[in-house]
Design an enzyme around this catalytic site. Structure first.
Site, short mmCIF file in Angstrom:
data_model
loop_
_atom_site.label_atom_id
_atom_site.label_comp_id
_atom_site.label_asym_id
_atom_site.label_seq_id
_atom_site.Cartn_x
_atom_site.Cartn_y
_atom_site.Cartn_z
N GLY A 46 0.84 -1.20 0.00
CA GLY A 46 0.00 0.00 0.00
C GLY A 46 0.87 1.24 0.00
CD GLN A 51 3.28 5.77 2.67
OE1 GLN A 51 2.31 5.22 2.14
NE2 GLN A 51 4.21 5.07 3.31
CB CYS A 93 4.74 2.35 7.61
SG CYS A 93 4.29 3.80 6.66
CG LEU A 94 6.33 0.93 1.56
CD1 LEU A 94 5.80 1.25 0.17
CD2 LEU A 94 7.46 -0.09 1.47
CG HIS A 135 -1.18 1.44 7.26
ND1 HIS A 135 -0.29 0.97 8.21
CD2 HIS A 135 -0.44 2.24 6.44
CE1 HIS A 135 0.92 1.49 7.96
NE2 HIS A 135 0.85 2.24 6.89
CD GLU A 136 -1.41 2.60 2.64
OE1 GLU A 136 -0.98 3.76 2.46
OE2 GLU A 136 -0.67 1.68 3.00
CG HIS A 139 -0.05 6.87 5.33
ND1 HIS A 139 1.07 7.39 5.94
CD2 HIS A 139 0.19 5.55 5.19
CE1 HIS A 139 1.94 6.41 6.16
NE2 HIS A 139 1.43 5.28 5.73
NI NI Z 1 2.25 3.36 5.79
#
Ligand code: NI
Length: 181
Positions: A46, A51, A93-94, A135-136, A139
């Protein structure tokens, strides 16, 4: 399509609320395509627009990380309209590489959004996909999975994260040295 740089915590953009997309234009579609490519390259399951440093309510999710066909979801201006049940999932998380922790989420959600084509749709999601969507969308509201943890767990995780970042930096420096020789 292009792979974009992923923004790392504690970059401020990750703590800001993103405004909605006014209209799904070719420019927005280009951004979506870049996000998909960046997510698959990472690889991740995701990615949200902030991000890659873009403040817009867009997220892409593929729980198979590109391994299965027709598993990609694009959500523009997503909104959770129903939520139900509880689930605990180990999240990462990236933007906070190298650390993982259990987070409590809803087991089932219904999300309403616009697709890449600009058309509205609703999707019912369970388990991992439901976790990813939550989660997304977090963000897009400037919320990270860390924000769901106790202060103590967060502190432990931050120590690990700092170590991981230092390791990444050392590796990058070593690579640069090799490339320079
Ligand atoms: Ni994340």
């Amino acid at each position: 399509m292009a792979i974009r740089d992923i923004v790392f915590y504690p970059n401020k953009i990750l703590e800001q609320k993103c405004p909605p997309v006014d209209e799904v234009t070719d420019e927005v579609r280009q951004l979506v395509d870049d996000m998909v490519e960046t997510m698959y390259d990472a690889p991740g399951i995701g990615l949200a627009a902030p991000q890659i440093g873009v403040k817009q309510r867009i997220t892409v999710i593929d729980t198979s990380a590109g391994e299965e066909e027709n598993n990609l979801h694009v959500f523009i201006n997503p909104e959770i309209v129903e939520r139900e049940g509880n689930i605990r999932w180990e999240e990462g998380c990236l933007s906070i590489p190298g650390v993982y922790e259990n987070v409590d989420r809803c087991r089932r959600v219904v999300v309403r959004a616009l697709g890449r084509d600009g058309e509205p749709f609703e999707l019912e999601a369970h388990d991992l996909l439901a976790v990813c969507i939550q989660h997304e969308i977090d963000h897009l509201d400037g919320v990270l999975f860390l924000d769901h943890l106790s202060r103590l767990k967060r502190k432990i995780l931050m120590k690990k994260y700092k170590k991981h970042l230092a390791k990444l930096k050392r590796e990058a420096e070593a690579n640069n040295r090799d490339a320079g020789e």
